[in-house]
Design an enzyme around this catalytic site. Structure first.
Site, PDB file in Angstrom:
ATOM      1  N   ARG A 183      55.167 -37.804  -8.942  1.00  0.00           N
ATOM      2  CA  ARG A 183      54.693 -38.367  -7.676  1.00  0.00           C
ATOM      3  C   ARG A 183      53.184 -38.211  -7.580  1.00  0.00           C
ATOM      4  NH1 ARG A 183      58.286 -36.700  -2.504  1.00  0.00           N
ATOM      5  NH2 ARG A 183      56.266 -37.187  -1.576  1.00  0.00           N
ATOM      6  N   ARG A 194      55.824 -28.897  -8.109  1.00  0.00           N
ATOM      7  CA  ARG A 194      56.675 -30.092  -8.212  1.00  0.00           C
ATOM      8  C   ARG A 194      55.910 -31.226  -8.886  1.00  0.00           C
ATOM      9  NH1 ARG A 194      59.187 -32.527  -2.718  1.00  0.00           N
ATOM     10  NH2 ARG A 194      57.221 -33.628  -2.562  1.00  0.00           N
ATOM     11  N   ARG A 208      59.068 -38.889  11.869  1.00  0.00           N
ATOM     12  CA  ARG A 208      57.853 -38.116  11.604  1.00  0.00           C
ATOM     13  C   ARG A 208      56.829 -38.261  12.714  1.00  0.00           C
ATOM     14  NH1 ARG A 208      58.315 -38.081   5.666  1.00  0.00           N
ATOM     15  NH2 ARG A 208      56.665 -36.935   4.653  1.00  0.00           N
ATOM     16  N   ARG A 259      48.586 -34.090   3.416  1.00  0.00           N
ATOM     17  CA  ARG A 259      49.959 -34.325   3.884  1.00  0.00           C
ATOM     18  C   ARG A 259      50.400 -33.234   4.848  1.00  0.00           C
ATOM     19  NH1 ARG A 259      52.674 -34.513  -1.597  1.00  0.00           N
ATOM     20  NH2 ARG A 259      54.635 -34.745  -0.472  1.00  0.00           N
TER      21      ARG A 259
END
Ligand code: AMP
Length: 191
Positions: free
Chosen positions: A134, A128, A89, A146
């Site tokens: 999460r 999601r 990343r 993010r």
């Protein structure tokens, strides 16, 4: 051996496609996000300190994820190949990965990026969040953070592989099976 870096922003579908790819090509799935969540569940020291950053949508330090990946590569020396999902990343992680693979006589076959626009990503992640449990999928501000981390720190990783002639990008919006077929077409071209 196939060593794939599956690339794309959070919510691009990397996890979903990884599950299908490991089955078809018998690869080991290495997701640093999953590995970190396992550390959190086990309440290890590493997990507890990573959680503080993950809950803010910020990347954890390079050395933490590099160490986890190093262990996994060493534990799976006889694997048919690996899918790296959510790793590397940062460019520093990509450089470390090349070095680790080289030390084991291995190399990345290629990176495939799943292209998904920002509005669609935010929509998918919040959806999601309704079922994933999460914490980082739960609110729009965190999801945006993010995506921002991806844009500033992670996007340049694509150039790193492009410079090695190892970058392909495909459309990440559409039917799961159609995207999977496009991924397979690229991977089969490496054989
Ligand atoms: P993911 O499941 O890939 O969306 O990752 C969830 C969170 O774990 C990210 O927002 C980061 O805080 C952390 N994380 C996962 N993989 C990495 C990585 N390769 N480098 C740094 N942080 C990571």
């Amino acid at each position: 051996m196939i060593n794939l870096v599956l690339f794309g922003p959070p919510g691009a579908g990397k996890g979903t496609q990884s599950q299908k790819l490991i089955e078809k090509y018998q690869l080991i799935h290495l997701s640093t996000g999953d590995l970190l969540r396992a550390e959190i569940a086990a309440q290890t020291e590493l997990g507890l300190s990573a959680k503080k950053l993950m809950d803010q949508g910020i990347l954890v330090p390079d050395e933490v994820v590099i160490g986890m990946i190093r262990n996994k590569i060493q534990d799976n020396r006889s694997a048919k190949g690996f899918i790296f999902d959510g790793f590397p990343r940062t460019v520093a992680q990509a450089e470390a990965l090349d070095k680790m693979l080289q030390e084991n006589g291995l190399a990345i076959s290629g990176m495939i990026a799943l292209e998904v626009n920002e509005a669609e990503l935010v929509k998918r992640l919040l959806l999601r969040g309704q079922t994933s449990g999460r914490p980082d999928d739960q609110n729009e501000e965190l999801v945006q953070k993010r995506v921002q981390e991806y844009n500033t720190k992670t996007r340049p990783v694509a150039d790193f592989y492009a410079a090695q002639g190892k970058f392909t990008s495909i459309n990440g919006i559409g039917e799961i099976e159609e995207i999977f077929a496009n991924l397979c077409r690229v991977i089969d071209g490496w054989a």
